[in-house]
Design a protein around this motif. Structure first.
Motif, PDB file in Angstrom:
ATOM      1  N   GLN A   1       0.860  -1.180   0.000  1.00  0.00           N
ATOM      2  CA  GLN A   1       0.000   0.000   0.000  1.00  0.00           C
ATOM      3  C   GLN A   1       0.899   1.234   0.000  1.00  0.00           C
ATOM      4  OE1 GLN A   1      -3.393   0.273  -0.196  1.00  0.00           O
ATOM      5  NE2 GLN A   1      -3.485  -1.953  -0.479  1.00  0.00           N
ATOM      6  N   ILE A   2       0.867   1.960  -1.111  1.00  0.00           N
ATOM      7  CA  ILE A   2       1.709   3.144  -1.275  1.00  0.00           C
ATOM      8  C   ILE A   2       0.798   4.337  -1.520  1.00  0.00           C
ATOM      9  CG2 ILE A   2       3.514   4.250  -2.625  1.00  0.00           C
ATOM     10  CD1 ILE A   2       4.494   1.823  -1.059  1.00  0.00           C
ATOM     11  N   ASP A   3       0.816   5.289  -0.604  1.00  0.00           N
ATOM     12  CA  ASP A   3      -0.032   6.477  -0.714  1.00  0.00           C
ATOM     13  C   ASP A   3      -1.485   6.093  -0.946  1.00  0.00           C
ATOM     14  OD1 ASP A   3       2.277   8.014  -0.429  1.00  0.00           O
ATOM     15  OD2 ASP A   3       2.585   8.189  -2.585  1.00  0.00           O
ATOM     16  N   GLY A   4      -1.923   5.054  -0.257  1.00  0.00           N
ATOM     17  CA  GLY A   4      -3.311   4.618  -0.359  1.00  0.00           C
ATOM     18  C   GLY A   4      -3.643   3.817  -1.599  1.00  0.00           C
ATOM     19  N   LYS A   5      -2.640   3.445  -2.394  1.00  0.00           N
ATOM     20  CA  LYS A   5      -2.862   2.693  -3.623  1.00  0.00           C
ATOM     21  C   LYS A   5      -2.196   1.322  -3.531  1.00  0.00           C
ATOM     22  CE  LYS A   5      -4.881   6.108  -5.914  1.00  0.00           C
ATOM     23  NZ  LYS A   5      -6.282   6.030  -6.404  1.00  0.00           N
ATOM     24  N   GLN A   6      -2.877   0.324  -4.065  1.00  0.00           N
ATOM     25  CA  GLN A   6      -2.360  -1.039  -4.052  1.00  0.00           C
ATOM     26  C   GLN A   6      -1.375  -1.267  -5.187  1.00  0.00           C
ATOM     27  OE1 GLN A   6      -4.989  -4.641  -3.361  1.00  0.00           O
ATOM     28  NE2 GLN A   6      -4.746  -4.804  -5.583  1.00  0.00           N
ATOM     29  N   VAL A   7      -0.239  -1.897  -4.847  1.00  0.00           N
ATOM     30  CA  VAL A   7       0.766  -2.280  -5.840  1.00  0.00           C
ATOM     31  C   VAL A   7       0.993  -3.782  -5.713  1.00  0.00           C
ATOM     32  CG1 VAL A   7       3.099  -1.947  -6.717  1.00  0.00           C
ATOM     33  CG2 VAL A   7       1.893  -0.033  -5.650  1.00  0.00           C
ATOM     34  N   HIS A   8       0.860  -4.490  -6.822  1.00  0.00           N
ATOM     35  CA  HIS A   8       1.070  -5.941  -6.849  1.00  0.00           C
ATOM     36  C   HIS A   8       2.463  -6.242  -7.395  1.00  0.00           C
ATOM     37  CE1 HIS A   8       0.229 -10.025  -8.908  1.00  0.00           C
ATOM     38  NE2 HIS A   8       0.434 -10.255  -7.632  1.00  0.00           N
ATOM     39  N   TYR A   9       3.200  -7.101  -6.690  1.00  0.00           N
ATOM     40  CA  TYR A   9       4.551  -7.435  -7.128  1.00  0.00           C
ATOM     41  C   TYR A   9       4.932  -8.818  -6.620  1.00  0.00           C
ATOM     42  CZ  TYR A   9       6.117  -6.424  -2.354  1.00  0.00           C
ATOM     43  OH  TYR A   9       6.293  -6.449  -0.987  1.00  0.00           O
ATOM     44  N   THR A  10       5.895  -9.429  -7.295  1.00  0.00           N
ATOM     45  CA  THR A  10       6.503 -10.660  -6.803  1.00  0.00           C
ATOM     46  C   THR A  10       7.919 -10.350  -6.352  1.00  0.00           C
ATOM     47  OG1 THR A  10       7.258 -11.281  -9.029  1.00  0.00           O
ATOM     48  CG2 THR A  10       5.115 -12.135  -8.301  1.00  0.00           C
ATOM     49  N   ASP A  11       8.424 -11.142  -5.426  1.00  0.00           N
ATOM     50  CA  ASP A  11       9.737 -10.893  -4.825  1.00  0.00           C
ATOM     51  C   ASP A  11      10.372 -12.245  -4.559  1.00  0.00           C
ATOM     52  OD1 ASP A  11      11.931 -10.104  -3.351  1.00  0.00           O
ATOM     53  OD2 ASP A  11      10.803  -8.921  -1.887  1.00  0.00           O
ATOM     54  N   THR A  12      11.346 -12.630  -5.392  1.00  0.00           N
ATOM     55  CA  THR A  12      11.969 -13.941  -5.269  1.00  0.00           C
ATOM     56  C   THR A  12      13.485 -13.810  -5.351  1.00  0.00           C
ATOM     57  OG1 THR A  12      11.824 -14.327  -7.673  1.00  0.00           O
ATOM     58  CG2 THR A  12       9.992 -15.116  -6.322  1.00  0.00           C
ATOM     59  N   GLY A  13      14.183 -14.807  -4.828  1.00  0.00           N
ATOM     60  CA  GLY A  13      15.635 -14.874  -4.942  1.00  0.00           C
ATOM     61  C   GLY A  13      16.359 -14.014  -3.924  1.00  0.00           C
ATOM     62  N   ARG A  14      17.686 -14.080  -4.008  1.00  0.00           N
ATOM     63  CA  ARG A  14      18.560 -13.309  -3.122  1.00  0.00           C
ATOM     64  C   ARG A  14      19.722 -12.769  -3.926  1.00  0.00           C
ATOM     65  NH1 ARG A  14      20.063 -16.542   2.241  1.00  0.00           N
ATOM     66  NH2 ARG A  14      20.838 -14.449   2.735  1.00  0.00           N
ATOM     67  N   GLY A  15      20.230 -11.614  -3.500  1.00  0.00           N
ATOM     68  CA  GLY A  15      21.356 -11.000  -4.173  1.00  0.00           C
ATOM     69  C   GLY A  15      21.033  -9.574  -4.546  1.00  0.00           C
ATOM     70  N   PRO A  16      21.812  -8.970  -5.453  1.00  0.00           N
ATOM     71  CA  PRO A  16      21.500  -7.617  -5.920  1.00  0.00           C
ATOM     72  C   PRO A  16      20.083  -7.566  -6.511  1.00  0.00           C
ATOM     73  CG  PRO A  16      23.674  -8.308  -6.667  1.00  0.00           C
ATOM     74  CD  PRO A  16      23.037  -9.514  -6.078  1.00  0.00           C
ATOM     75  N   ALA A  17      19.399  -6.474  -6.292  1.00  0.00           N
ATOM     76  CA  ALA A  17      17.999  -6.363  -6.708  1.00  0.00           C
ATOM     77  C   ALA A  17      17.889  -6.052  -8.198  1.00  0.00           C
ATOM     78  CB  ALA A  17      17.294  -5.289  -5.896  1.00  0.00           C
ATOM     79  N   VAL A  18      16.961  -6.743  -8.849  1.00  0.00           N
ATOM     80  CA  VAL A  18      16.613  -6.491 -10.244  1.00  0.00           C
ATOM     81  C   VAL A  18      15.096  -6.326 -10.307  1.00  0.00           C
ATOM     82  CG1 VAL A  18      16.617  -7.358 -12.610  1.00  0.00           C
ATOM     83  CG2 VAL A  18      18.551  -7.855 -11.098  1.00  0.00           C
ATOM     84  N   VAL A  19      14.647  -5.216 -10.877  1.00  0.00           N
ATOM     85  CA  VAL A  19      13.222  -4.930 -11.041  1.00  0.00           C
ATOM     86  C   VAL A  19      12.835  -5.189 -12.488  1.00  0.00           C
ATOM     87  CG1 VAL A  19      11.466  -3.114 -11.021  1.00  0.00           C
ATOM     88  CG2 VAL A  19      13.147  -3.254  -9.162  1.00  0.00           C
ATOM     89  N   LEU A  20      11.737  -5.930 -12.697  1.00  0.00           N
ATOM     90  CA  LEU A  20      11.247  -6.258 -14.032  1.00  0.00           C
ATOM     91  C   LEU A  20       9.922  -5.553 -14.283  1.00  0.00           C
ATOM     92  CD1 LEU A  20      11.894 -10.138 -14.027  1.00  0.00           C
ATOM     93  CD2 LEU A  20      13.481  -8.293 -14.654  1.00  0.00           C
TER      94      LEU A  20
END
Length: 318
Positions: A44-63
């Motif tokens: 919940q960001i500023d009252g808005k829903q954001v859907h995301y997946t979060d898997t793995g470990r290490g440096p972050a990569v956003v798709l």
């Protein structure tokens, strides 16, 4: 201007399947029900829903997926190819998939980048590689401009990143308007025969093959959600103006950028987007993929994975 039903239906399919296309009355506030379930978590960001997946470990990569899409396009194969050595976060961009819209006129790439950056802030992720496909490429570049403190590097994948000559055609104006969104879009959604999705999907991947099981996995019902179609059209309608502003600032982006584009991409041509952008960026590497169309993360996955690894090394993350 009145278009034939076949022309409008073709526009809807183009919006659904090219991922660089296409969101009345009181019905505009009604969420279309879908059968395909969410895959990940919700912030919940500023009252808005954001859907995301979060898997793995290490440096972050956003798709980041393209227009009319959702994060399933990125989790079909690419996320699994990376999460053995990276922490991989795939997002439904605002207004698409299961993420709430931010702006009734259509979110700019800058608005989307700022909003999703707050999710990384909430997860204490300080630096990340941002990979964006098609429209998502514009959001990745906006992220580098809006939050340079957070972006370690960028991978632009068949990115729609430069203003293009000419206009968009009538579909986006119709689908993004209040009247068209309330009448034409639901009419056409109800007329779509989803059994044709595989044959139409094959056109999206041309000249490369449609991966087996792709259409079922990404969720036709998510792509044909009337609220998402209206919102996507509004994002597209604003994109060229946004890119005119963004492209002037590209020379200020000093992080490493890998620009990957298929030589056979007829949806977002490399000569219009990848090549001129690479010339503006002080730290860009351009790779043209021979014979690859608009979906290199499926048709040339090894090349995409290598590009992420190159950015990680250039950014000092590996």
């Amino acid at each position: 201007m009145i278009l034939s039903r076949s022309a409008l239906k073709a526009g809807l399919f183009a919006a659904f399947l090219t991922l660089i296309g296409c969101g009345g009355s009181g019905s505009e506030d009604t969420v279309t029900r879908v059968a395909t379930p969410p895959l990940g978590s919700f912030a919940q960001i500023d009252g808005k829903q954001v859907h995301y997946t979060d898997t793995g470990r290490g440096p972050a990569v956003v798709l980041l997926h393209g227009a009319s899409g959702n994060l399933r396009d990125m989790t079909f194969e690419l996320a699994d190819r990376l999460d053995d050595r990276y922490r991989v976060l795939a997002f439904d961009r605002p207004g698409l998939g299961f993420s709430d819209a931010l702006n009734p006129r259509g979110e700019s790439p800058q608005e989307q980048a700022r909003h999703m950056a707050k999710v990384l802030d909430s997860l204490n992720i300080r630096r990340a590689i941002i990979l964006g496909h098609s429209y998502g490429g514009s959001v990745a570049m906006a992220w580098a401009l809006e939050r340079p403190d957070q972006v370690a590097g960028v991978v632009s994948l068949a990115g729609a990143t430069m203003p293009w000559p000419g206009g968009l055609g009538p579909w986006y104006s119709i689908a993004g308007s209040r009247i068209g969104g309330a009448t034409v879009v639901p009419l056409l959604v109800n007329s779509v025969d989803v059994s044709d999705a595989d044959s139409i999907g094959a056109r999206l991947f041309r000249p490369n093959a449609l991966p087996s099981g792709y259409i079922d996995y990404v969720g036709v019902d998510l792509a044909l959600n009337t609220d998402s179609i209206r919102q996507n059209a509004r994002q597209i309608n604003r994109l060229k103006r946004n890119l005119e502003v963004m492209s002037e600032a590209y020379p200020t982006v000093t992080v490493p950028v890998e620009v990957l584009h298929g030589s056979a991409d007829g949806t977002v041509p490399a000569a219009v987007h990848a090549q001129p952008m690479a010339q503006l960026l002080p730290n860009a590497e351009l790779t043209l993929l021979p014979g690859i169309g608009h979906m290199p993360h499926h048709a040339a996955t090894d090349d995409v994975v290598r590009a992420v690894d190159r950015v990680a090394r250039r950014a000092g993350l590996r």
